[in-house]
Design a protein around this motif. Structure first.
Motif, PDB file in Angstrom:
ATOM      1  N   LEU A  72       0.839  -1.204   0.000  1.00 34.81           N
ATOM      2  CA  LEU A  72       0.000   0.000   0.000  1.00 34.81           C
ATOM      3  C   LEU A  72       0.868   1.246   0.000  1.00 34.81           C
ATOM      4  CD1 LEU A  72      -2.983   0.626   0.142  1.00 34.81           C
ATOM      5  CD2 LEU A  72      -2.794   0.720   2.603  1.00 34.81           C
ATOM      6  N   PHE A  73       1.942   1.211   0.811  1.00 32.77           N
ATOM      7  CA  PHE A  73       2.845   2.362   0.878  1.00 32.77           C
ATOM      8  C   PHE A  73       3.521   2.601  -0.467  1.00 32.77           C
ATOM      9  CE2 PHE A  73       7.229   3.825   1.507  1.00 32.77           C
ATOM     10  CZ  PHE A  73       6.951   5.100   1.958  1.00 32.77           C
ATOM     11  N   ILE A  74       3.958   1.511  -1.109  1.00 30.45           N
ATOM     12  CA  ILE A  74       4.651   1.670  -2.398  1.00 30.45           C
ATOM     13  C   ILE A  74       3.692   2.235  -3.439  1.00 30.45           C
ATOM     14  CG2 ILE A  74       5.768   0.410  -4.270  1.00 30.45           C
ATOM     15  CD1 ILE A  74       6.911  -1.452  -2.136  1.00 30.45           C
ATOM     16  N   GLY A  80       2.234   9.481  -5.552  1.00 32.29           N
ATOM     17  CA  GLY A  80       2.819  10.776  -5.212  1.00 32.29           C
ATOM     18  C   GLY A  80       3.920  11.172  -6.170  1.00 32.29           C
ATOM     19  N   PHE A  81       4.738  10.172  -6.558  1.00 35.17           N
ATOM     20  CA  PHE A  81       5.836  10.434  -7.491  1.00 35.17           C
ATOM     21  C   PHE A  81       5.302  10.839  -8.861  1.00 35.17           C
ATOM     22  CE2 PHE A  81       8.484   8.505 -10.849  1.00 35.17           C
ATOM     23  CZ  PHE A  81       9.581   9.337 -10.742  1.00 35.17           C
ATOM     24  N   VAL A 154       0.368  17.064   8.717  1.00 34.93           N
ATOM     25  CA  VAL A 154       0.001  16.294   9.908  1.00 34.93           C
ATOM     26  C   VAL A 154      -0.254  14.841   9.534  1.00 34.93           C
ATOM     27  CG1 VAL A 154      -2.422  16.979   9.719  1.00 34.93           C
ATOM     28  CG2 VAL A 154      -1.538  16.171  11.884  1.00 34.93           C
ATOM     29  N   PHE A 155      -0.801  14.608   8.307  1.00 34.26           N
ATOM     30  CA  PHE A 155      -1.052  13.235   7.895  1.00 34.26           C
ATOM     31  C   PHE A 155       0.243  12.522   7.532  1.00 34.26           C
ATOM     32  CE2 PHE A 155      -5.091  15.358   7.152  1.00 34.26           C
ATOM     33  CZ  PHE A 155      -5.902  14.553   7.904  1.00 34.26           C
ATOM     34  N   VAL A 216      -5.441   8.956   2.484  1.00 29.27           N
ATOM     35  CA  VAL A 216      -5.521  10.416   2.420  1.00 29.27           C
ATOM     36  C   VAL A 216      -4.402  10.952   1.528  1.00 29.27           C
ATOM     37  CG1 VAL A 216      -5.288  12.526   3.770  1.00 29.27           C
ATOM     38  CG2 VAL A 216      -6.659  10.669   4.637  1.00 29.27           C
ATOM     39  N   GLY A 217      -3.217  10.310   1.620  1.00 27.72           N
ATOM     40  CA  GLY A 217      -2.115  10.705   0.741  1.00 27.72           C
ATOM     41  C   GLY A 217      -2.474  10.559  -0.728  1.00 27.72           C
ATOM     42  N   ILE A 218      -3.178   9.447  -1.071  1.00 29.61           N
ATOM     43  CA  ILE A 218      -3.618   9.247  -2.457  1.00 29.61           C
ATOM     44  C   ILE A 218      -4.572  10.370  -2.862  1.00 29.61           C
ATOM     45  CG2 ILE A 218      -4.972   7.762  -3.968  1.00 29.61           C
ATOM     46  CD1 ILE A 218      -3.870   5.374  -2.516  1.00 29.61           C
ATOM     47  N   LEU A 219      -5.551  10.642  -1.978  1.00 32.07           N
ATOM     48  CA  LEU A 219      -6.522  11.704  -2.287  1.00 32.07           C
ATOM     49  C   LEU A 219      -5.809  13.029  -2.477  1.00 32.07           C
ATOM     50  CD1 LEU A 219      -9.299  10.894   0.331  1.00 32.07           C
ATOM     51  CD2 LEU A 219      -9.390  10.525  -2.114  1.00 32.07           C
TER      52      LEU A 219
END
Lengths: 226, 117
Positions: A72-74, A80-81, A154-155, A216-219
């Motif tokens: 999931l992190f990758i 993000g990249f 914060v996230f 949330v990072g994806i969003l």
């Protein structure tokens, strides 16, 4: 046309040669497999978690779950990249309507609370870190809809924090209990209460935070870019 | 015959058909998601035992009697994580599509010939 015929032939071959034999030859089980039988009879004594699915996800196959969180992190890092640095946020044509603003401000705390409830009670009821994390992410989506200038830091902090402590608690298991991600570093407590099952509620809460903040990072990455 | 597994294979076939025949990149991703759902159904159906309940020990399923009352918990545990991973992978694919569209202004797979042989 020729492509569609070829596709149809490929699918029919696949269905006839692989799917149909699997469907016919997979027996309808009438009893548990030996491994599942062990989990059913010994799981409660071993780990103290009433929800056996949680016991398997967090402890018996904890390493597997760590791998899933890494995948999931990758995926998030890849998104993000690819989306790259924001040049600037798209300025909204008009502010969110009053209905959306009030509705979201009313629902946001309830949704977050519900998500936290789901991952805190992951060892007692259906649910857990993955489901709770997704619920929290949906709450944050509401927040993004009404509030345009909103900080992601914060996230990012919560994501690194929960990932770090997840692995730390796992490593503590090597020292204090039977192995990596062993939940018996904390006392097992009374069977069926919220503070029981050793470190399972703690680990599952960290997984919930991790999954929630990653989504949330994806969003955030997919949101408004010029 | 296992009804849920049949439906799962049906979903896999529908998704595969979408992936093989559709030209629109987003429709291909929808096909992938349908395959994903079908595979989840198949895995869950493997662990199902007729007439049994969820693997949660409470008032109605005592610890001593658990082995005779619950379904196999392992496939459920595997599918649980796979659903979230499927979501993240779908998001990653959609990101690729966004980037491809920004570069070439086209969503049709026919306009991307670089990997064709």
């Amino acid at each position: 046309m020729i492509k569609q015929v070829l596709s149809l032939v490929a699918i029919v071959l696949l269905a006839a040669l692989i799917f149909a034999p699997m469907l016919i030859n997979t027996p309808l089980h009438t009893s548990l497999t030996p491994l599942a039988n062990y989990y059913a009879t010994q799981g409660a004594d071993d780990l103290g978690a009433p929800n056996l699915v949680t016991a398997i996800v967090v402890t018996y196959r904890g390493l597997d779950t760590l791998g899933e969180v890494t995948v999931l992190f990758i995926a998030t890092a890849g998104i993000g990249f690819l989306m790259g640095k924001k040049k600037k946020l798209i300025t909204p044509k008009r502010p969110a309507s009053e209905l959306l603003q009030n509705g979201a401000s009313f629902l946001l705390p309830i949704i977050i609370l519900f998500g936290v409830y789901i991952f805190m009670h992951g060892h007692l009821t259906p649910g857990g870190g993955f489901q709770g994390g997704v619920v929290i992410a949906s709450g944050i989506l509401f927040m993004m809809l009404i509030n345009q200038d909103w900080s992601h830091n914060v996230f990012l902090f919560l994501e690194s924090f929960s990932g770090f402590f997840y692995v730390t608690i796992g490593a503590l298991g090597i020292v204090l209990a039977g192995g990596f991600l062993d939940n018996r570093i904390l006392p097992l407590g009374t069977f069926g209460t919220i503070f029981s099952a050793g470190a399972i509620p703690l680990i599952y809460s960290l997984i919930g935070l991790k999954v929630g903040t990653e989504l949330v990072g994806i969003l955030h990455a997919m949101r408004g870019e010029e | 015959m296992n009804l849920v597994m049949t439906l799962g294979f049906l979903l896999v076939i529908i998704g595969l058909w979408a992936m093989l025949t559709q030209k629109n990149l987003i429709k291909i991703i929808i096909g992938f998601s349908i395959i994903d759902t079908g595979v989840h159904l198949i895995i869950v159906s493997i662990g199902y035992i007729k007439g049994r309940t969820a693997p949660i020990l409470d008032a109605s399923v005592s610890v001593a009697d658990a082995a005779n009352k619950i379904v196999d918990p392992i496939p459920s545990a595997l599918v649980l994580t796979a659903i979230v991973i499927g979501l993240a992978v779908t998001a990653l694919m959609l990101t690729f599509v966004i980037k491809l569209y920004q570069k070439n202004k086209s969503l049709s797979i026919d306009d991307y010939q670089e990997l064709k042989w």
